[in-house]
Design a protein around this motif. Structure first.
Motif, short mmCIF file in Angstrom:
data_model
loop_
_atom_site.label_atom_id
_atom_site.label_comp_id
_atom_site.label_asym_id
_atom_site.label_seq_id
_atom_site.Cartn_x
_atom_site.Cartn_y
_atom_site.Cartn_z
N UNK A 118 0.87 -1.18 0.00
CA UNK A 118 0.00 0.00 0.00
C UNK A 118 0.90 1.23 0.00
N UNK A 119 0.89 1.98 -1.08
CA UNK A 119 1.81 3.10 -1.24
C UNK A 119 1.52 4.26 -0.29
N UNK A 120 0.32 4.30 0.32
CA UNK A 120 -0.06 5.43 1.16
C UNK A 120 0.43 5.30 2.60
N UNK A 121 0.90 4.13 3.01
CA UNK A 121 1.32 3.92 4.39
C UNK A 121 2.84 4.00 4.52
N UNK A 122 3.30 4.21 5.75
CA UNK A 122 4.75 4.28 6.00
C UNK A 122 5.40 2.96 5.63
N UNK A 123 4.79 1.84 6.04
CA UNK A 123 5.25 0.51 5.62
C UNK A 123 4.52 0.18 4.33
N UNK A 124 5.20 0.40 3.20
CA UNK A 124 4.53 0.18 1.92
C UNK A 124 4.26 -1.30 1.65
N UNK A 125 5.21 -2.16 2.04
CA UNK A 125 5.06 -3.59 1.75
C UNK A 125 5.39 -4.41 2.99
N UNK A 126 4.56 -5.43 3.21
CA UNK A 126 4.77 -6.35 4.34
C UNK A 126 4.51 -7.77 3.86
N UNK A 127 5.51 -8.65 4.05
CA UNK A 127 5.39 -10.07 3.73
C UNK A 127 5.54 -10.87 5.01
N UNK A 157 9.04 -3.38 4.44
CA UNK A 157 9.81 -2.46 3.61
C UNK A 157 9.19 -1.06 3.71
N UNK A 158 10.06 -0.06 3.90
CA UNK A 158 9.60 1.32 3.95
C UNK A 158 10.56 2.19 3.13
N UNK A 159 10.07 2.71 2.00
CA UNK A 159 10.89 3.60 1.17
C UNK A 159 11.10 4.94 1.86
N UNK A 160 10.07 5.44 2.55
CA UNK A 160 10.20 6.73 3.22
C UNK A 160 11.24 6.69 4.33
N UNK A 161 11.29 5.57 5.07
CA UNK A 161 12.28 5.43 6.13
C UNK A 161 13.60 4.87 5.61
N UNK A 162 13.60 4.31 4.39
CA UNK A 162 14.80 3.70 3.84
C UNK A 162 15.24 2.49 4.64
N UNK A 163 14.27 1.69 5.07
CA UNK A 163 14.60 0.58 5.97
C UNK A 163 13.89 -0.69 5.56
N UNK A 164 14.47 -1.82 6.00
CA UNK A 164 13.86 -3.14 5.89
C UNK A 164 13.97 -3.80 7.26
N UNK A 165 12.85 -4.15 7.86
CA UNK A 165 12.83 -4.73 9.21
C UNK A 165 12.37 -6.17 9.16
N UNK A 166 13.03 -7.01 9.96
CA UNK A 166 12.70 -8.43 10.07
C UNK A 166 12.20 -8.66 11.50
#
Length: 252
Positions: A118-127, A157-166
């Motif tokens: 969802x491009x509108x949220x801080x976390x754009x993608x979650x798997x 994944x968050x493009x705005x934060x430039x981060x990937x969290x596990x």
């Protein structure tokens, strides 16, 4: 036997979908049908004083039961796009597959895979991938209740934060349904709570309230209210969304 086909007409504005989905309301409760498939697709084009807006929405839900009715396979898919000449107003997709094994009338095993964008949220993608137990804690004439608890491993994944969290999370849900004695209405309320194991202050909550009012055997009106809250995004901020839907349902 293809018994259910649901067409929904939404009568309210479109809000951003939260990155937490209530699977409880997506289950197809069919005791006699081993295979059920629901699908709908919609496209809308509008032109307002030269400004063109295109809307695309497709949904697929399918469920398969084994011959002994102890194993259930569920698949959900949804894609939504709202596009204008100035850019995307909304772009989101959701995929979910789930396996359910029935030990008894009270206890079941669940395992699932899920992907969301969802491009509108801080976390754009979650798997995520997870597994746990589901228990029917109430089974009365007019009331039904389910309690579930699962472990899930997610990648955010968050493009705005430039981060990937596990992350390793716990997921607990409680669902209560009521069907009136006259069958004139039904109510379902479901609450999800998903904290991190290493930091219980980092959690997500989703609550959904649903009211269905049948007006005929093939026609109903419904109201759904969703509330989603994320206590800590990758930007170290809080985030919430709310959504109200009022619509019409047709069963053919």
């Amino acid at each position: 036997m293809f018994k259910r086909f649901l067409f929904l007409l939404l009568l309210c504005p479109i809000f951003a979908n939260a990155q937490l989905v209530n699977i409880e309301t997506k289950r197809l409760q069919t005791d006699s049908s081993r295979f059920v498939l629901n699908a709908d697709f919609a496209f809308n084009h509008s032109n307002n004083d030269g400004l063109a807006v295109n809307q695309l929405n497709g949904t697929l839900t399918t469920q398969l039961k084994s011959k002994d009715l102890r194993k259930i396979y569920l698949f959900l898919g949804n894609y939504k796009l709202i596009d204008s000449e100035e850019g995307n107003l909304q772009n989101s997709w959701f995929l979910h597959t789930r396996f359910n094994y029935k030990f008894s009338n009270l206890l079941r095993l669940e395992a699932f895979l899920q992907g969301q964008y969802n491009q509108l949220l801080v976390v754009e993608q979650r798997n995520l991938v997870g597994a746990g137990l589901r228990m029917k804690w109430m089974d009365r004439e007019y009331f039904t209740g389910y309690l579930g608890n699962s472990y899930l491993y997610e990648v955010e994944y968050s493009d705005r934060a430039g981060s990937t969290n596990y992350n390793h999370r716990n997921s607990t849900y409680l669902s209560i349904s009521y069907l009136s004695q006259s069958n004139r209405f039904s109510i379902t309320n479901t609450v999800y709570y998903q904290p991190l194991y290493r930091n219980l202050k980092d959690y997500r909550i989703l609550e959904q309230f649903r009211l269905d009012i049948p007006l005929a055997s093939w026609f109903k009106v419904f109201m759904i209210y969703d509330y989603y809250f994320d206590s800590k995004t990758p930007l170290n901020t809080k985030e919430y969304t709310s959504q109200l839907q009022i619509g019409l349902g047709f069963n053919l």
